[in-house]
Design a protein around this motif. Structure first.
Motif, mmCIF file in Angstrom:
data_model
loop_
_atom_site.group_PDB
_atom_site.id
_atom_site.type_symbol
_atom_site.label_atom_id
_atom_site.label_comp_id
_atom_site.label_asym_id
_atom_site.label_seq_id
_atom_site.Cartn_x
_atom_site.Cartn_y
_atom_site.Cartn_z
ATOM 1 N N PHE A 180 -8.265 -2.538 -0.460
ATOM 2 C CA PHE A 180 -6.961 -2.048 -0.899
ATOM 3 C C PHE A 180 -6.127 -1.607 0.304
ATOM 4 O O PHE A 180 -6.650 -1.048 1.271
ATOM 5 C CB PHE A 180 -7.127 -0.893 -1.887
ATOM 6 N N ALA A 222 9.257 -11.869 -9.256
ATOM 7 C CA ALA A 222 8.981 -11.590 -7.847
ATOM 8 C C ALA A 222 10.133 -12.097 -6.987
ATOM 9 O O ALA A 222 10.580 -11.425 -6.054
ATOM 10 C CB ALA A 222 7.665 -12.241 -7.432
ATOM 11 N N LEU A 274 8.146 -5.413 -0.342
ATOM 12 C CA LEU A 274 6.876 -6.148 -0.352
ATOM 13 C C LEU A 274 5.947 -5.614 -1.434
ATOM 14 O O LEU A 274 5.329 -6.374 -2.199
ATOM 15 C CB LEU A 274 6.223 -6.001 1.035
ATOM 16 N N LEU A 275 5.852 -4.296 -1.544
ATOM 17 C CA LEU A 275 4.925 -3.704 -2.505
ATOM 18 C C LEU A 275 5.372 -3.938 -3.945
ATOM 19 O O LEU A 275 4.544 -4.204 -4.824
ATOM 20 C CB LEU A 275 4.762 -2.212 -2.226
ATOM 21 N N GLU A 326 8.651 -1.277 0.862
ATOM 22 C CA GLU A 326 8.810 -1.073 -0.573
ATOM 23 C C GLU A 326 9.056 -2.405 -1.282
ATOM 24 O O GLU A 326 8.542 -2.642 -2.378
ATOM 25 C CB GLU A 326 9.967 -0.117 -0.884
ATOM 26 N N ARG A 339 -12.665 -6.229 -3.575
ATOM 27 C CA ARG A 339 -11.334 -6.168 -2.983
ATOM 28 C C ARG A 339 -11.235 -5.089 -1.899
ATOM 29 O O ARG A 339 -11.948 -4.099 -1.922
ATOM 30 C CB ARG A 339 -10.290 -5.842 -4.065
ATOM 31 N N PRO A 381 -4.565 -7.150 -7.861
ATOM 32 C CA PRO A 381 -3.968 -5.907 -7.350
ATOM 33 C C PRO A 381 -4.670 -5.470 -6.064
ATOM 34 O O PRO A 381 -5.897 -5.375 -6.021
ATOM 35 C CB PRO A 381 -4.228 -4.886 -8.471
ATOM 36 N N LEU A 382 -3.890 -5.220 -5.021
ATOM 37 C CA LEU A 382 -4.449 -4.801 -3.735
ATOM 38 C C LEU A 382 -3.850 -3.485 -3.264
ATOM 39 O O LEU A 382 -4.054 -3.089 -2.126
ATOM 40 C CB LEU A 382 -4.255 -5.909 -2.681
ATOM 41 N N ILE A 383 -3.062 -2.846 -4.113
ATOM 42 C CA ILE A 383 -2.701 -1.449 -3.848
ATOM 43 C C ILE A 383 -3.031 -0.668 -5.117
ATOM 44 O O ILE A 383 -3.055 -1.227 -6.218
ATOM 45 C CB ILE A 383 -1.227 -1.242 -3.413
ATOM 46 N N SER A 394 -2.001 -14.295 -12.523
ATOM 47 C CA SER A 394 -1.553 -13.587 -11.326
ATOM 48 C C SER A 394 -2.033 -14.317 -10.076
ATOM 49 O O SER A 394 -3.228 -14.488 -9.889
ATOM 50 C CB SER A 394 -2.119 -12.163 -11.312
ATOM 51 N N PRO A 395 -1.106 -14.707 -9.194
ATOM 52 C CA PRO A 395 -1.538 -15.391 -7.971
ATOM 53 C C PRO A 395 -2.266 -14.464 -6.999
ATOM 54 O O PRO A 395 -2.917 -14.946 -6.088
ATOM 55 C CB PRO A 395 -0.239 -15.934 -7.387
ATOM 56 N N LYS A 396 -2.165 -13.182 -7.157
ATOM 57 C CA LYS A 396 -2.886 -12.216 -6.312
ATOM 58 C C LYS A 396 -3.467 -11.132 -7.208
ATOM 59 O O LYS A 396 -2.790 -10.686 -8.145
ATOM 60 C CB LYS A 396 -1.929 -11.546 -5.309
ATOM 61 N N LYS A 431 7.151 -6.503 -5.024
ATOM 62 C CA LYS A 431 6.835 -7.905 -5.321
ATOM 63 C C LYS A 431 5.342 -8.062 -5.615
ATOM 64 O O LYS A 431 4.951 -8.757 -6.554
ATOM 65 C CB LYS A 431 7.173 -8.793 -4.121
ATOM 66 N N HIS A 432 4.524 -7.420 -4.782
ATOM 67 C CA HIS A 432 3.077 -7.522 -4.994
ATOM 68 C C HIS A 432 2.679 -6.988 -6.373
ATOM 69 O O HIS A 432 1.813 -7.556 -7.042
ATOM 70 C CB HIS A 432 2.326 -6.742 -3.907
ATOM 71 N N LEU A 458 3.505 -9.621 -8.935
ATOM 72 C CA LEU A 458 2.605 -10.780 -8.823
ATOM 73 C C LEU A 458 1.200 -10.482 -9.332
ATOM 74 O O LEU A 458 0.521 -11.360 -9.842
ATOM 75 C CB LEU A 458 2.514 -11.235 -7.358
#
Lengths: 316, 316, 316, 316, 316, 316
Positions: free
Chosen positions: B307, C223, C241-242, C239, B305, C262-264, C258-260, C244-245, C248
């Motif tokens: 980030f 979400a 967007l984050l 904020e 991934r 974790p990317l943060i 989970s459709p996504k 919601k992410h 999700l």
């Protein structure tokens, strides 16, 4: 005991001695207690119901008790069931012994001992030979009593030694075919690979997993024992490392319990021979119970397959 | 050495001392030999090409040599590359030392030592405490030098001790939240879980896997060492079994290298804390190199991934 | 009601009030109808058979009815079963209330409310804080009633709030250890992550999945709700967007819903804390019912493992 | 521009106008900078090298610039490469336009518009029809410009609308065959299923993923938009729930990005039609470039298969 | 040709005859064409670069041409590469023949023929024997020329017959160990199992897959051929069915190309013997090229493992 | 027979004729024998218990016997069960026939014949057409009797022909949409793809797998038959190869039974159409038994999903 319990057919009567493998209490829909017994002799086992069991019955008919029983074989949920008409515990005058009711290897113990001695005698590397002798001595009693597994393959008295000796024979033949194989390593790997089961399992009759077996497993137990043995014998060097590696890798993959895959030739060969002997043991026993032109029961450990027994062979 | 090599930008010049991490010879399309050098300081590393390398160059510019180098940063296949204009080996008068070019933990060694001592001091179970002390003594030197891994996380000098101390802190906090946790077991598991890496890896600088590491792995190595330590210390009992189990199971799954999954609470917690600290270490370092509003490079060990670093936070 | 139903033993009598969780009609082998009841109090549940049930019985003994019952505990297919001898519906004079028969969180509601208030108070980012407040207000009633899941973990009254508060505590501790974490984002993610369950599940007692829950799932539901809330509050920016992410991605992988991924950083941490608290809740409750030296029942949601309870600890 | 770039053969010269899709700087083994350009027209793209590039070149030959170029087609690592002999930026007098160099759908935009209008006209359920109209209006411009994907299938101007219209045709035919299908739901699902890509992607030419696209994904984006649209239009009821479900489930599995699998008939059919049209688009385009008796290039999104083009058919 | 190409070392010169396995044209960064040649003798192969190749060179140095070449061995991307200084095509007076440059089985063809004849002679079932004879006759030429695979194992002239004969030896030994095995079936299965490769592959030298091979595969090709042979020979009965089944199932699993898993004992044994001989062939050849104390190159078909060659053995 | 057995409800009485699909003997807890019968008519099936069955009963009530039965519908383990009060075998005067109790396709046989004839008539390639005609002739009887599968989809009389004809219709429509499709190949693939089931299954009523079916499977059986047919008809050429490939690849993946994945366009399309028709058949039949607003039973072959039947549609 005209017919053994592994060979009875639905609709027939049965009379004879059997060993209680397990006994569980239940309550019937009429509110009366009953006992579910698993009864076995050396040929197999059967479920039996003792309806309207008294408290006396509960105390009498317990695990490892031999009983004389008479009844009929009926069918329940597609499997044979013994409906008990008469049952009593065995008495000294009956002259029956526990070991007669346990399945055992189809080869005599002294033959297994000889084969093992011969293999060790052929070893040329003194380090390897000494380590193997150490364990043969340490486990001289259990080695010829324990099964090779709780179920699936070689799950009978002397199963462990039987499995080892079959594997030694295959190893000898493969060495002829592929001369690069190091015979000492391979023989030692075969003899030692499952000795951890002596710690992992509770004993030769109706074995369970010990707490140590559950938390460490026979693979890690045996790898460590080799380390300790080498230390006691003051053996150092690559052979110890390689023997440990063979134990650790003989299940081949992480998801099958090996923390390392085989990374030396003899470890890979050990895994393959183990596979062959386990599979042959399962297939042969299932096919022997199957009529030509029919399929065996599903064998869970062989990907749940049923095997077909051909008609065209000369046979019974 | 105005700017460290981990922070240079394409198009800029570079001049300073760097350590040769690896050197490989190649032949260019014009038939002339060249050297591909990986050069590093404590901030990172960069690939460099030394075109038209002489035989003299080949003998001079070898692994672990410190060099003074000048050149430009260009881009090659999407990654920065240092095009060398001048290069010479360092000399005693330059006053540069190997350790200055290795990345190290962001915490001082004496702080790590203190944290470890404190944790051991808190232990109440004497068996567990003695086993832990045994290993701290045995590896007192390597423990504060080795990385926790060859790559991915805590792959720097003192990385192993840094990883252990972070995990101890999390464990202390979780014990507050979930009082049933046995703190002695958990602390001991954390301190011991990766000590097998001291045998598995070749050393603190540019570590490789040893043959023993490849054939046995740090998990089996350490489980066996605990057994031996207990024997030396004449400690028997469940604690030894449980500590071995925690080592064997801390990778959680067979396919991740553990021959047993966690089967006691503290083993499961050990695995989870290990996961958190490894992941935080990877994410934090990648994000520190990333500008707000951008994504990090792909991190292989985090399922590849990238980030995102949010914009809305206070910038640093 | 001397002993609670979760703690009875086979062979003992039982007498007391219980809640009917479900009632199903069957026909016995003698052709007579019977009722299979699942009866519960706050400590657990048990299956019971009411043989030869009349039509009157069928109408009386239905779901959510409290009954006074007397009988014996027997064993059926390896699980305890209550054989009913006497049963009658509760009467106003019995003074028993529905909520007394439901399991609930081991922490008082007002403590949960306080912890939540404290976390929100600490938030510095006004956008995040306003969105969280919006939902606390919107679901102020359900939040402290709903379970966190239909089964497996925190499946009791106030389970959702209990889960959130445990997670907030771990988050606070991790923030101390890893200062780069954005506490506002993480706290908000924890508080909001499972609020979609209030729509996904039918209610706090004997919850089922609603049609909306089955077709959309709590992740997508929540979400979207965040999007709507932001619109109502006229909040725009990263904020939203984050947050919601984080919702999700909190199950971490596609195959876990989970459709996504974790990317943060804070989304990854949210997932890890969720994992820890769910696992601790399951392990602790199973181990509390297990004697030292024994293994728990298999826990399906923990890869079907049985956990061992050590002997060496101080018993409680 | 006698021959389009998608059809040139190795060994041939090329002269004509091309669009720069991307430009990257490199340094050759002789130390001189060069540019790697990806050049495209509506038929395909080719890599090109501009050796010994000046700083002037770097500033001139950038992304989205149209150039006139002359050179030879050689082979590099098994793929054709254009070796540039002459290159200059296009001038107003050349009369070339950006859109002429982008691939576009093989169907005219007004035909796509008509087909869409027809499908909406056929709808009987007013709620569904109003929601669909809302989005057609909202995205009237982007809908006929955007591709359906960044790569793999329908990755050209109007690709999104082309994909929708093909799917509508298949849906109409399946409705004839399986009358139970609810045509309104299916048509609406088809028209809406990928509209989230308008937010997920940066634009019709050389599209990238937006941050919102990466963190939320087109599936969650669109499910939420439907919720908002329904609210704006004051539409309540099952239709909204079902449309959201169709969007969420149209990738069929968690590991393919859908948080829910299809749980209504029309959602399953939507997934199947999407699959067919995407696969046909990939296969047909690959086979059109392949001679009879040969295999296509490997198609990554079709499990990396190469497809065979039969000889026996009438050639075209 | 003092040293064979499979045994050269980086830094050494090379001079001798080699066969061109493949020739590809490229363009260097200076704009001049070059040829990449794969050159082989019976010991192995090497990549070579012919810089500044003329058009004449391109026509001369093509696939299957034997050349005399002189140059140095350098290293390129971690693999040895031959830098050509002199090269010329072989001439009649050189007295070199194509077959001398192809790897071949380490056993003479007449020995392989004898072993095969012996196995067929031992067969007792006339139906099975006749079918096997039919195919030995049909493919008498190809059988002793073809490799057993395009790469990985037995990928040399006579590889197919060599593989068959090794497997027959193992089968004979296993029959001794497990008497229930039907030797006729197993021998026939071994001899026939890979004959479909004669149709699947293009020929003994530098084999490719034929279109029929790609679209049907050797397994389906051979199963059908057995059906046809039986019809021609007017043989009916179970033996034909079982032989077809053995062919279809010898890759064991669907994902490895078998439409049926082994469902008779001899099919399972066939699969296991095939596995052993292929693995031994790969491991032995890799280890023979490896020094004691080192690891082999990664072997892709053995799960990408590197195997360790022990030090303690007597060196050869 | 007022209500068909597929539509009865728990608590209702039932009286009418039913076919015995299977009969199994059991012994009740009171020691008396009983019969478990599976009874069916064309609408579905139900389990029934005949308590206290006599030996006479056992001989009378056997598989494929039609019986007249009266009793009540109760519930057992969550499924309806028929408690028999009266039962007698049917008599000639009852005028009931076996075929009336088997489920059959919802389309008349002559319509299926016509559709098939039409498709063959449209074929332009004489080789393909002749091969298809050969098989239509060979299996003219079985083709319109056999089911398409033992369970899951089209598992009724004429199911095979019904499945083929639905698929032909979809193929015709797809040809309109994607003109590059070779209609002859696709039609032929559809008609032939499952004809191997005629050999794989035992017959149209209560089909089982034959030994040939188990050991070879319908895919390999049919691929071979095409080869033989072509030989008989003296047809050579690519068409035969492609038809075999389509049969072999129509399950798409190795793990689903196809030894080759689809490698021509028409093979891929064949697989997709097969998928659609099988899925539609399963979903439609399950939904027809489900009330609006409810979910179907779990459908194992559709990943065990339950499908929702919307409320908002016009009810039927």
């Amino acid at each position: 005991m005209l017919k053994e319990i592994g060979y009875v057919e639905v609709g027939q009567p049965f009379e004879g001695f059997l060993l209680i493998k397990s006994a569980t209490k239940g309550v019937a829909s009429n509110g009366k207690p009953f006992l579910t017994l698993i009864l076995q002799d050396s040929s197999g086992e059967i479920e039996a119901k003792l309806w309207e069991a008294t408290e006396e019955d509960e105390k009498t008919f317990t695990q490892e008790q031999i009983v004389k029983v008479a009844g009929d074989i009926s069918q329940f949920r597609g499997k044979p069931q013994l409906r008990i008409q008469q049952i009593r515990p065995s008495q000294p005058t009956d002259g029956v012994r526990l070991q007669d009711f346990l399945a055992k290897a189809p080869v005599e113990v002294n033959q297994l001992e000889e084969r093992l001695t011969e293999a060790i005698f052929e070893m040329e590397n003194p380090n390897i030979q000494r380590i193997v002798r150490y364990f043969i001595k340490k486990y001289e009693k259990e080695l010829f009593l324990f099964p090779a597994a709780v179920k699936n393959h070689h799950e009978y008295v002397s199963g462990l030694a039987h499995h080892i000796c079959s594997m030694l024979n295959i190893a000898r033949d493969l060495k002829h075919q592929y001369d690069d194989i190091n015979q000492d390593l391979l023989y030692a790997g075969i003899i030692l690979h499952d000795l951890g089961k002596i710690t992992e399992l509770s004993g030769p009759a109706a074995p369970n997993y010990t707490t140590e077996g559950k938390l460490l497993g026979h693979i890690s137990i045996m790898a460590e024992e080799i380390g300790k043995a080498a230390e006691e014998l003051s053996i150092e060097g690559e052979e110890v490392l390689l023997l440990k590696h063979m134990i650790l890798s003989h299940h081949s993959k992480g998801e099958w319990g090996s923390p390392k895959p085989p990374l030396i030739r003899e470890a890979e060969v050990l895994h393959l021979i183990d596979l062959i002997d386990a599979k042959m043991n399962m297939m042969n026993r299932a096919l022997q119970k199957t009529k030509p032109g029919e399929f065996t029961e599903r064998i869970f450990a062989l990907d749940n397959r049923s095997f077909y027994r051909p008609v065209f062979e000369k046979k019974d």
